[in-house]
Design a protein around this motif. Structure first.
Motif, PDB file in Angstrom:
ATOM      1  N   ILE A   1       0.796  -1.208  -0.074  1.00 34.29           N
ATOM      2  CA  ILE A   1      -0.095   0.210  -0.049  1.00 34.29           C
ATOM      3  C   ILE A   1       1.059   1.325   0.009  1.00 34.29           C
ATOM      4  N   ASP A   2       1.689   1.425   0.832  1.00 32.60           N
ATOM      5  CA  ASP A   2       2.779   2.257   0.910  1.00 32.60           C
ATOM      6  C   ASP A   2       3.595   2.636  -0.161  1.00 32.60           C
ATOM      7  N   ASN A   3       3.781   1.658  -0.973  1.00 31.80           N
ATOM      8  CA  ASN A   3       4.955   1.862  -2.165  1.00 31.80           C
ATOM      9  C   ASN A   3       4.089   1.963  -3.321  1.00 31.80           C
ATOM     10  N   TYR A   4       2.924   1.455  -3.512  1.00 30.68           N
ATOM     11  CA  TYR A   4       2.223   1.267  -4.897  1.00 30.68           C
ATOM     12  C   TYR A   4       0.896   2.047  -4.819  1.00 30.68           C
ATOM     13  N   LEU A   5       0.184   2.035  -3.670  1.00 24.73           N
ATOM     14  CA  LEU A   5      -1.131   2.920  -3.851  1.00 24.73           C
ATOM     15  C   LEU A   5      -1.042   4.440  -3.376  1.00 24.73           C
ATOM     16  N   ARG A   6       0.096   4.821  -3.917  1.00 21.98           N
ATOM     17  CA  ARG A   6       0.099   6.324  -3.134  1.00 21.98           C
ATOM     18  C   ARG A   6      -0.224   7.107  -4.516  1.00 21.98           C
ATOM     19  N   PRO A   7      -0.813   8.350  -4.245  1.00 22.69           N
ATOM     20  CA  PRO A   7      -1.184   9.172  -5.230  1.00 22.69           C
ATOM     21  C   PRO A   7      -0.135   9.288  -6.424  1.00 22.69           C
ATOM     22  N   THR A   8       1.215   9.526  -5.847  1.00 26.61           N
ATOM     23  CA  THR A   8       2.343  10.060  -6.718  1.00 26.61           C
ATOM     24  C   THR A   8       2.499   8.513  -7.788  1.00 26.61           C
ATOM     25  N   ASN A   9       2.012   7.636  -7.487  1.00 31.75           N
ATOM     26  CA  ASN A   9       2.125   6.458  -8.385  1.00 31.75           C
ATOM     27  C   ASN A   9       0.794   6.159  -9.393  1.00 31.75           C
ATOM     28  N   ARG A  10      -0.090   7.127  -9.498  1.00 37.74           N
ATOM     29  CA  ARG A  10      -1.173   7.018 -10.148  1.00 37.74           C
ATOM     30  C   ARG A  10      -1.387   7.834 -11.182  1.00 37.74           C
ATOM     31  N   THR A  11      -2.034   7.547 -12.230  1.00 38.64           N
ATOM     32  CA  THR A  11      -2.770   8.153 -13.393  1.00 38.64           C
ATOM     33  C   THR A  11      -4.150   8.184 -13.368  1.00 38.64           C
ATOM     34  N   ILE A  12      -4.788   9.519 -13.391  1.00 33.50           N
ATOM     35  CA  ILE A  12      -6.253   9.698 -13.504  1.00 33.50           C
ATOM     36  C   ILE A  12      -6.540  10.082 -14.697  1.00 33.50           C
ATOM     37  N   LEU A  13      -7.594   9.437 -15.572  1.00 38.61           N
ATOM     38  CA  LEU A  13      -8.030  10.013 -16.857  1.00 38.61           C
ATOM     39  C   LEU A  13      -9.444  10.153 -16.721  1.00 38.61           C
ATOM     40  N   ARG A  14      -9.795  11.531 -17.099  1.00 40.96           N
ATOM     41  CA  ARG A  14     -11.574  11.660 -17.139  1.00 40.96           C
ATOM     42  C   ARG A  14     -11.840  11.957 -18.337  1.00 40.96           C
ATOM     43  N   VAL A  15     -12.935  11.243 -18.759  1.00 35.31           N
ATOM     44  CA  VAL A  15     -13.697  11.461 -19.980  1.00 35.31           C
ATOM     45  C   VAL A  15     -14.669  12.765 -19.827  1.00 35.31           C
ATOM     46  N   ASN A  16     -14.445  13.754 -20.719  1.00 32.24           N
ATOM     47  CA  ASN A  16     -15.416  14.897 -20.675  1.00 32.24           C
ATOM     48  C   ASN A  16     -16.422  14.671 -21.617  1.00 32.24           C
ATOM     49  N   PRO A  17     -17.635  14.571 -21.262  1.00 32.77           N
ATOM     50  CA  PRO A  17     -18.660  14.130 -22.174  1.00 32.77           C
ATOM     51  C   PRO A  17     -19.254  15.456 -23.048  1.00 32.77           C
ATOM     52  N   LEU A  18     -18.634  15.477 -24.050  1.00 29.67           N
ATOM     53  CA  LEU A  18     -19.160  16.609 -24.920  1.00 29.67           C
ATOM     54  C   LEU A  18     -20.622  16.545 -25.395  1.00 29.67           C
ATOM     55  N   LEU A  19     -21.161  15.259 -25.720  1.00 24.54           N
ATOM     56  CA  LEU A  19     -22.673  15.176 -25.641  1.00 24.54           C
ATOM     57  C   LEU A  19     -23.531  15.903 -24.825  1.00 24.54           C
ATOM     58  N   ALA A  20     -23.039  15.772 -23.456  1.00 26.41           N
ATOM     59  CA  ALA A  20     -23.869  16.248 -22.495  1.00 26.41           C
ATOM     60  C   ALA A  20     -23.593  17.786 -22.132  1.00 26.41           C
ATOM     61  N   ASN A  21     -22.420  18.365 -22.599  1.00 32.86           N
ATOM     62  CA  ASN A  21     -22.201  19.744 -22.578  1.00 32.86           C
ATOM     63  C   ASN A  21     -23.025  20.207 -23.760  1.00 32.86           C
ATOM     64  N   ASP A  22     -23.167  19.843 -25.158  1.00 31.22           N
ATOM     65  CA  ASP A  22     -23.813  20.239 -25.825  1.00 31.22           C
ATOM     66  C   ASP A  22     -25.555  20.099 -25.464  1.00 31.22           C
ATOM     67  N   LYS A  23     -26.005  19.331 -24.948  1.00 29.48           N
ATOM     68  CA  LYS A  23     -27.343  19.406 -24.467  1.00 29.48           C
ATOM     69  C   LYS A  23     -27.662  20.513 -23.580  1.00 29.48           C
ATOM     70  N   LYS A  24     -26.391  20.681 -22.648  1.00 31.97           N
ATOM     71  CA  LYS A  24     -26.538  21.855 -21.795  1.00 31.97           C
ATOM     72  C   LYS A  24     -26.630  23.175 -22.419  1.00 31.97           C
ATOM     73  N   GLN A  25     -25.713  23.194 -23.347  1.00 30.15           N
ATOM     74  CA  GLN A  25     -25.943  24.513 -24.048  1.00 30.15           C
ATOM     75  C   GLN A  25     -27.298  24.707 -24.948  1.00 30.15           C
ATOM     76  N   ALA A  26     -27.553  23.626 -25.319  1.00 30.22           N
ATOM     77  CA  ALA A  26     -28.924  23.575 -26.225  1.00 30.22           C
ATOM     78  C   ALA A  26     -30.088  24.358 -25.228  1.00 30.22           C
ATOM     79  N   ARG A  27     -30.127  24.082 -23.947  1.00 36.16           N
ATOM     80  CA  ARG A  27     -31.167  24.345 -23.135  1.00 36.16           C
ATOM     81  C   ARG A  27     -30.867  25.872 -22.880  1.00 36.16           C
TER      82      ARG A  27
END
Length: 463
Positions: A437-463
Motif C-alpha cells: 500500500i505504501d509503495n504502490y497505492l500512493r497518489p504519486t504512483n497513479r494516473t487519472i484519466l477523465r472523459v469529458n462528455p461533449l454530448l452532455a455539454n452540447d445538451k446543456k448549451q441547447a437548453r
C-alpha cells in the motif's frame, strides 16, 4: 481483440475429505492439482498436456511469444493485424478452410492479441484432436501471404478500430487509452490497436518478415487440454510439429518503466459520451514478487464483488455511480502478461458530480486501508481470489486452464506454476500488504484519466 465466445461455464470444485471420530467430525479441503505434463520438441516448441476426462472435448491452444508490446515501431497495430492474417490460409488450407474445418466438425475457434502474446485455439470433440493438431501445424509451417489477403485484412482491422473505438462512446476507454497516458516507454505506451496510417503502411515484406521472426516453434507454446490419450497425442505432436524448423529470435527490447514519482491527470474529450467517466490506474509491482501477489489480494479487497471497498463507498454510500469495473490487466488477468502492468478501476458518474468529489471519495478508501488490513481481511480476499481462479480454470471447457499453462510456459518456462498460485497468495501477510500500500497505492504512483462528455455539454448549451 478479446475472447468473445459464449459458453456454459464449467466449474471445478475442491474435493472435501472427511475424517470422523466418536465425538466430532473434522472437514478438511483437499487441494485440486491440475495435471501438467511439460516437455519440449527438438525445435524448441514448448508442449503442455493436461488431461480432463469430464467431457469428450479437447482444446488445442497455440501461444506465440509476440504481442502488442514489442511490435515494430511505425507499425502500430501490426501484431493484431497479423493475428487476422493467420486465418487467411496456409499451405494445405485455403482461405476460410481452417475456420470451416473447425466449425463443420462441431468445434469453435478464436484468436486474440494481448500485451505479451498472440494466441489461437480450437475447442473440438475429442475425436477431432489429431485434425486440429495437423491444422495448427500447417499454418505454423507457412501462411498464404498475398497482397489480396493483406489488403483485405487491413480493411477489416481498420473497420474494427472505427467500430470499437472511433465511433463508440467511451471507445477505447480505459483499456486502450490508459496505457498510453500512464506509461513512458513507447513499447508500453503506443496505440496497440493501431493508427490508421500505420495499418495502411504495412506491406507484404513486413508480413513475411514478421512471420519468419516470431511465428517459429521455438517462440511458441502448445497446450492440449481435455479428453485425450497421452502417448497418442505426443506422437501426433511430434509428427506434425517436429519437422518445423526453429528460427533465430531477436533479443527483446527494453520494456521497463521508470518509477512514477508524481500523479498524472488527463482529460479526454468524447463527442459521443453523455456522462463523465473516470479511470484511476496505479503501476503494478514487478511480476511474481510478494508485492505482486499482495496487489492481487488488494484488488479483491478494493474492486471485486459487492463487498469491495470502492463499491461500498462510491455506489452504496456516495451514490456517485451504479457500478465499478476494475482489475489487473484489462486485456486478460493478473497471470497472463509479462511486462509492466497497471492495476486500474473505472466508472461513469453523474454530470452533477465533480472530479474532485470523486477522487476525494477514492482517497478516503485508500486512506482507510493504511494499518487496517488484518489477517481476517486477507482470508476473505483469498476466498474470493480462489473462487475467481477456479472459475477461470474451468471456464469455457477448460480454455482458462490452457491460457495459464501456455502463459507460464512462455514467460516462466514452468507451466506447473498453475498449481502453486494459491500458496503464493497465502504467504502474504498484513505486513507485506501494508508495504505494498505504501509503495504502490500512493497518489504519486497513479494516473487519472477523465472523459469529458461533449454530448452532455452540447445538451446543456441547447437548453
Amino acid at each position: 481483440m478479446k475472447l468473445n465466445i459464449t459458453f456454459l461455464m464449467m466449474c471445478m470444485f475442491f474435493i472435501s475429505c472427511k475424517n470422523s471420530t466418536e465425538t466430532n467430525r473434522e472437514e478438511t479441503v483437499g487441494t485440486y492439482q491440475v495435471p501438467v505434463e511439460y516437455y519440449k520438441l527438438d525445435n524448441g516448441l514448448k508442449v503442455i498436456l493436461s488431461q480432463d476426462k469430464t467431457s469428450p472435448t479437447a482444446i488445442v491452444a497455440v501461444y506465440y511469444n509476440i504481442g502488442f508490446r514489442i511490435e515494430p515501431k511505425d507499425r502500430t497495430g501490426f501484431a493484431h493485424l497479423f493475428e487476422h492474417m493467420m486465418f487467411q490460409g496456409s499451405e494445405n488450407l485455403g482461405k476460410m478452410e481452417f475456420i470451416n474445418l473447425v466449425q463443420k466438425n462441431g468445434g469453435v475457434l478464436n484468436g486474440s492479441t494481448r500485451f505479451d502474446f498472440t494466441n489461437y485455439f480450437e475447442i473440438v470433440p475429442s475425436n477431432k484432436l489429431e485434425t486440429m493438431l495437423w491444422a495448427e501445424a500447417d499454418r505454423m509451417k507457412g501462411l498464404d501471404i498475398t497482397q489480396e489477403n493483406l489488403t483485405n485484412q487491413q480493411g477489416v482491422v481498420k473497420n474494427e478500430v472505427k467500430v470499437n473505438v472511433l465511433n463508440q462512446p467511451y471507445g477505447g476507454f480505459p483499456w486502450l487509452d490508459m496505457p498510453q497516458y500512464a506509461n513512458e516507454n513507447w513499447y508500453n505506451a503506443h496505440n496497440f490497436y493501431g493508427d490508421l496510417e500505420d495499418l495502411d503502411a504495412a506491406n507484404l515484406q513486413d508480413v513475411e518478415d514478421f512471420f519468419k521472426t516470431y511465428y517459429a516453434p521455438n517462440n511458441a507454446a502448445l497446450a492440449v487440454v481435455g479428453d485425450f490419450d497421452t502417448e497418442e497425442t505426443r506422437a501426433w505432436i511430434e509428427k506434425y510439429f517436429g519437422s518445423i524448423p526453429s528460427a533465430e529470435i531477436p533479443a527483446q527490447p527494453d520494456i521497463t518503466e521508470p518509477v512514477q514519482e508524481a500523479e498524472k491527470r488527463f482529460v479526454k474529450d468524447d463527442s459521443l459520451a453523455n456522462k463523465p467517466a473516470i479511470a484511476v490506474a496505479y503501476k503494478m509491482p514487478e511480476r511474481n514478487t510478494p508485492e505482486y501477489f499482495a496487489m492481487g489480494l488488494l484488488d479483491q479487497i478494493l474492486a471485486q464483488g459487492d463487498n469491495a471497498l470502492l463499491r461500498q463507498k462510491l455506489v452504496n454510500e456516495k451514490g456517485y455511480t451504479s457500478g465499478i469495473s476494475g482489475g489487473i490487466n484489462y486485456l486478460g488477468n493478473m497471470f497472463n502478461y509479462k511486462g509492466p502492468m497497471l492495476w486500474m478501476f473505472d466508472f461513469t458518474y453523474d454530470n452533477g458530480t465533480t472530479e474532485d468529489e470523486v477522487i476525494g471519495a477514492v482517497d478516503q478508501v485508500m486512506d482507510s486501508l493504511k494499518g487496517n488490513v488484518t489477517q481476517k481481511t486477507l482470508d476473505g480476499a483469498i476466498v474470493k481470489m480462489r473462487s475467481g481462479l477456479y472459475d477461470e480454470l474451468g471456464g469455457t471447457f477448460g480454455m482458462g486452464r490452457a491460457d495459464l499453462l501456455c502463459s507460464f510456459a512462455l514467460f516462466d518456462d514452468d507451466p506447473d506454476r498453475i498449481n502453486s498460485l494459491e500458496d503464493e497468495f497465502k504467504r502474504i501477510t498484513p505486513e507485506i500488504i501494508q508495504k505494498t500500500i505504501d509503495n504502490y497505492l500512493r497518489p504519486t504512483n497513479r494516473t487519472i484519466l477523465r472523459v469529458n462528455p461533449l454530448l452532455a455539454n452540447d445538451k446543456k448549451q441547447a437548453r
